[in-house]
Design a protein around this motif. Structure first.
Motif, PDB file in Angstrom:
ATOM      1  N   VAL A  59       0.842  -1.197   0.000  1.00 30.27           N
ATOM      2  CA  VAL A  59       0.000   0.000   0.000  1.00 30.27           C
ATOM      3  C   VAL A  59       0.877   1.247   0.000  1.00 30.27           C
ATOM      4  O   VAL A  59       0.652   2.191  -0.757  1.00 30.27           O
ATOM      5  N   ILE A  60       1.893   1.261   0.873  1.00 29.59           N
ATOM      6  CA  ILE A  60       2.853   2.367   0.956  1.00 29.59           C
ATOM      7  C   ILE A  60       4.173   1.913   0.358  1.00 29.59           C
ATOM      8  O   ILE A  60       4.666   0.823   0.671  1.00 29.59           O
ATOM      9  N   GLU A  61       4.756   2.738  -0.511  1.00 33.65           N
ATOM     10  CA  GLU A  61       6.020   2.366  -1.144  1.00 33.65           C
ATOM     11  C   GLU A  61       7.191   2.656  -0.203  1.00 33.65           C
ATOM     12  O   GLU A  61       7.307   3.760   0.330  1.00 33.65           O
ATOM     13  N   PRO A  62       8.067   1.674   0.009  1.00 28.98           N
ATOM     14  CA  PRO A  62       9.263   1.918   0.820  1.00 28.98           C
ATOM     15  C   PRO A  62      10.195   2.921   0.143  1.00 28.98           C
ATOM     16  O   PRO A  62      10.037   3.239  -1.039  1.00 28.98           O
ATOM     17  N   THR A  63      11.185   3.385   0.882  1.00 30.16           N
ATOM     18  CA  THR A  63      12.238   4.218   0.304  1.00 30.16           C
ATOM     19  C   THR A  63      13.273   3.351  -0.405  1.00 30.16           C
ATOM     20  O   THR A  63      13.749   3.691  -1.491  1.00 30.16           O
ATOM     21  N   SER A  64      13.592   2.217   0.209  1.00 28.42           N
ATOM     22  CA  SER A  64      14.518   1.256  -0.414  1.00 28.42           C
ATOM     23  C   SER A  64      14.410  -0.072   0.314  1.00 28.42           C
ATOM     24  O   SER A  64      13.749  -0.181   1.346  1.00 28.42           O
ATOM     25  N   GLY A  65      15.087  -1.088  -0.220  1.00 30.50           N
ATOM     26  CA  GLY A  65      15.072  -2.406   0.390  1.00 30.50           C
ATOM     27  C   GLY A  65      14.412  -3.444  -0.498  1.00 30.50           C
ATOM     28  O   GLY A  65      14.203  -3.216  -1.698  1.00 30.50           O
ATOM     29  N   ARG A  88      -2.379  -7.266  -3.772  1.00 38.92           N
ATOM     30  CA  ARG A  88      -3.229  -7.163  -2.577  1.00 38.92           C
ATOM     31  C   ARG A  88      -4.463  -8.047  -2.711  1.00 38.92           C
ATOM     32  O   ARG A  88      -4.855  -8.723  -1.747  1.00 38.92           O
ATOM     33  N   ARG A  89      -5.074  -8.056  -3.879  1.00 36.11           N
ATOM     34  CA  ARG A  89      -6.297  -8.846  -4.070  1.00 36.11           C
ATOM     35  C   ARG A  89      -6.027 -10.340  -3.984  1.00 36.11           C
ATOM     36  O   ARG A  89      -6.833 -11.094  -3.453  1.00 36.11           O
ATOM     37  N   GLU A  90      -4.877 -10.758  -4.512  1.00 37.63           N
ATOM     38  CA  GLU A  90      -4.626 -12.185  -4.652  1.00 37.63           C
ATOM     39  C   GLU A  90      -3.868 -12.802  -3.477  1.00 37.63           C
ATOM     40  O   GLU A  90      -4.013 -13.993  -3.212  1.00 37.63           O
ATOM     41  N   LYS A  91      -3.057 -12.027  -2.783  1.00 36.75           N
ATOM     42  CA  LYS A  91      -2.175 -12.600  -1.765  1.00 36.75           C
ATOM     43  C   LYS A  91      -2.470 -12.183  -0.335  1.00 36.75           C
ATOM     44  O   LYS A  91      -2.049 -12.854   0.601  1.00 36.75           O
ATOM     45  N   ILE A  92      -3.190 -11.052  -0.152  1.00 29.70           N
ATOM     46  CA  ILE A  92      -3.238 -10.430   1.169  1.00 29.70           C
ATOM     47  C   ILE A  92      -4.678 -10.169   1.598  1.00 29.70           C
ATOM     48  O   ILE A  92      -5.501  -9.699   0.815  1.00 29.70           O
ATOM     49  N   LEU A 114     -15.670  -8.494  -2.806  1.00 29.09           N
ATOM     50  CA  LEU A 114     -14.337  -8.506  -3.408  1.00 29.09           C
ATOM     51  C   LEU A 114     -14.146  -9.667  -4.379  1.00 29.09           C
ATOM     52  O   LEU A 114     -13.646  -9.461  -5.499  1.00 29.09           O
ATOM     53  N   PRO A 115     -14.516 -10.910  -4.002  1.00 25.15           N
ATOM     54  CA  PRO A 115     -14.356 -12.000  -4.977  1.00 25.15           C
ATOM     55  C   PRO A 115     -15.081 -11.733  -6.290  1.00 25.15           C
ATOM     56  O   PRO A 115     -14.544 -12.025  -7.368  1.00 25.15           O
ATOM     57  N   GLN A 116     -16.286 -11.174  -6.213  1.00 21.39           N
ATOM     58  CA  GLN A 116     -17.015 -10.894  -7.449  1.00 21.39           C
ATOM     59  C   GLN A 116     -16.334  -9.786  -8.250  1.00 21.39           C
ATOM     60  O   GLN A 116     -16.343  -9.809  -9.484  1.00 21.39           O
ATOM     61  N   ALA A 117     -15.707  -8.847  -7.540  1.00 21.57           N
ATOM     62  CA  ALA A 117     -14.930  -7.807  -8.241  1.00 21.57           C
ATOM     63  C   ALA A 117     -13.710  -8.415  -8.937  1.00 21.57           C
ATOM     64  O   ALA A 117     -13.202  -7.857  -9.909  1.00 21.57           O
ATOM     65  N   ASN A 118     -13.267  -9.584  -8.452  1.00 14.80           N
ATOM     66  CA  ASN A 118     -12.146 -10.308  -9.068  1.00 14.80           C
ATOM     67  C   ASN A 118     -12.628 -11.368 -10.053  1.00 14.80           C
ATOM     68  O   ASN A 118     -11.908 -12.318 -10.351  1.00 14.80           O
ATOM     69  N   ASN A 119     -13.880 -11.220 -10.509  1.00 10.95           N
ATOM     70  CA  ASN A 119     -14.467 -12.081 -11.553  1.00 10.95           C
ATOM     71  C   ASN A 119     -14.778 -13.500 -11.089  1.00 10.95           C
ATOM     72  O   ASN A 119     -14.889 -14.412 -11.922  1.00 10.95           O
ATOM     73  N   VAL A 120     -14.916 -13.707  -9.778  1.00 11.81           N
ATOM     74  CA  VAL A 120     -15.435 -14.967  -9.270  1.00 11.81           C
ATOM     75  C   VAL A 120     -16.954 -14.931  -9.448  1.00 11.81           C
ATOM     76  O   VAL A 120     -17.588 -13.905  -9.200  1.00 11.81           O
ATOM     77  N   SER A 121     -17.530 -16.037  -9.873  1.00 14.04           N
ATOM     78  CA  SER A 121     -18.978 -16.059 -10.104  1.00 14.04           C
ATOM     79  C   SER A 121     -19.736 -15.838  -8.801  1.00 14.04           C
ATOM     80  O   SER A 121     -19.234 -16.150  -7.711  1.00 14.04           O
ATOM     81  N   GLU A 122     -20.924 -15.296  -8.895  1.00 17.27           N
ATOM     82  CA  GLU A 122     -21.742 -15.045  -7.706  1.00 17.27           C
ATOM     83  C   GLU A 122     -21.983 -16.332  -6.928  1.00 17.27           C
ATOM     84  O   GLU A 122     -21.900 -16.364  -5.700  1.00 17.27           O
ATOM     85  N   LYS A 123     -22.277 -17.425  -7.642  1.00 16.46           N
ATOM     86  CA  LYS A 123     -22.537 -18.717  -6.994  1.00 16.46           C
ATOM     87  C   LYS A 123     -21.315 -19.188  -6.205  1.00 16.46           C
ATOM     88  O   LYS A 123     -21.430 -19.580  -5.037  1.00 16.46           O
ATOM     89  N   LEU A 163     -10.578 -13.376   4.320  1.00 19.75           N
ATOM     90  CA  LEU A 163     -10.237 -14.720   3.861  1.00 19.75           C
ATOM     91  C   LEU A 163     -10.899 -15.101   2.544  1.00 19.75           C
ATOM     92  O   LEU A 163     -10.619 -16.168   1.989  1.00 19.75           O
ATOM     93  N   ALA A 164     -11.772 -14.238   2.044  1.00 24.76           N
ATOM     94  CA  ALA A 164     -12.619 -14.601   0.908  1.00 24.76           C
ATOM     95  C   ALA A 164     -11.831 -14.949  -0.349  1.00 24.76           C
ATOM     96  O   ALA A 164     -12.301 -15.729  -1.184  1.00 24.76           O
ATOM     97  N   ASN A 165     -10.641 -14.390  -0.509  1.00 28.31           N
ATOM     98  CA  ASN A 165      -9.830 -14.674  -1.699  1.00 28.31           C
ATOM     99  C   ASN A 165      -8.672 -15.619  -1.416  1.00 28.31           C
ATOM    100  O   ASN A 165      -7.680 -15.625  -2.155  1.00 28.31           O
ATOM    101  N   ASN A 166      -8.790 -16.395  -0.347  1.00 22.85           N
ATOM    102  CA  ASN A 166      -7.755 -17.376   0.006  1.00 22.85           C
ATOM    103  C   ASN A 166      -6.360 -16.761   0.082  1.00 22.85           C
ATOM    104  O   ASN A 166      -5.418 -17.217  -0.590  1.00 22.85           O
ATOM    105  N   PRO A 167      -6.175 -15.734   0.907  1.00 22.45           N
ATOM    106  CA  PRO A 167      -4.870 -15.063   0.956  1.00 22.45           C
ATOM    107  C   PRO A 167      -3.804 -15.937   1.613  1.00 22.45           C
ATOM    108  O   PRO A 167      -4.108 -16.820   2.412  1.00 22.45           O
ATOM    109  N   GLU A 168      -2.558 -15.660   1.272  1.00 17.09           N
ATOM    110  CA  GLU A 168      -1.427 -16.330   1.916  1.00 17.09           C
ATOM    111  C   GLU A 168      -1.008 -15.589   3.178  1.00 17.09           C
ATOM    112  O   GLU A 168      -0.327 -16.139   4.033  1.00 17.09           O
ATOM    113  N   ILE A 169      -1.408 -14.319   3.271  1.00 17.08           N
ATOM    114  CA  ILE A 169      -0.982 -13.438   4.352  1.00 17.08           C
ATOM    115  C   ILE A 169      -2.187 -12.625   4.824  1.00 17.08           C
ATOM    116  O   ILE A 169      -2.979 -12.150   4.012  1.00 17.08           O
TER     117      ILE A 169
END
Length: 237
Positions: A59-65, A88-92, A114-123, A163-169
């Protein structure tokens, strides 16, 4: 990088302003968090807890690293992906102190948004949402509005949404601050269960000492760097 690693940060720096107005917030922070771990991030107010969380969350860009999420390096002195929103949508999954549920949508609709915004079907989105609500023991509230729920119930809905998009984090910013002791412990126990059973890495910013015994590690921002304290399993209530 270990295949069990969910987050790896190397020499991360974040400054705000420049010249006479330069404010150094994070300096050369390096750490690694494994899948299935719950880590409490603590520091005094203004020390950069939320800033660090939002850098990890792209969300926030670091200065370096450098930042790795899973096996993918996402930042090396610049974002390596053109679309950080997709990361963010897929991992977090994000959880905040306030639940931020959409007040004119019911519980089920909030989780499927959110899942529907990511083209997951309503069902498919509804089936997943109901699985999560069953898992979090509030399936009977699926058609309720957030105004009809308690603070603890609303926070469980917010967890389901994360948890709706099965995040890793999962990145949680003071998720228990607005809850009383019993509800706060209930939420952190739920997060620990999720981490263990779904192999999700969770970082929670907190000032709430009640939840620390339920975490695997405590990560402190100290002198703008990172210091870890591990909690022994026998001390976890």
């Amino acid at each position: 990088m270990s295949k069990h690693s969910a987050i790896k940060v190397q020499n991360l720096v974040k400054n705000f302003g420049k010249d006479d107005n330069l404010v150094r917030v994070i300096e050369n922070a390096s750490f690694e968090i494994q899948k299935g771990e719950v880590v409490a991030l603590i520091a005094p107010s203004g020390a950069g807890k939320t800033t660090l969380l939002m850098m990890i969350g792209c969300v926030i860009e670091p200065t370096s690293g450098e930042i790795w999420l899973g096996e993918n390096k996402v930042y090396h002195d610049k974002w390596l992906a053109k679309d950080t929103r997709r990361i963010r949508r897929e991992k977090i999954g994000f959880i905040f102190q306030a639940h931020y549920l959409v007040p004119f949508l019911n519980v089920l609709e909030n989780i499927t948004l959110l899942p529907q915004a990511n083209n997951v079907s309503e069902k498919e989105a509804k089936e997943k949402a109901m699985e999560l609500l069953e898992y979090l023991e509030i399936a009977d509230k699926a058609n309720n509005m957030s105004s009809q729920l308690s603070g603890g119930q609303n926070q469980r809905v917010a967890i389901a949404r994360a948890l709706a998009n099965n995040p890793e984090i999962i990145l949680a910013d003071e998720p228990t601050a607005a809850l009383d002791g019993e509800r706060a412990v209930s939420v952190i126990k739920m997060l620990k269960k999720i981490a263990r059973e779904q192999n999700v890495a969770i970082i929670t910013v907190t000032h709430d000492e009640r939840i620390l015994p339920y975490c695997d590690k405590i990560m402190k921002i100290q002198n703008r760097g990172i210091v870890f304290h591990e909690l022994k399993e026998e001390n976890i209530l």
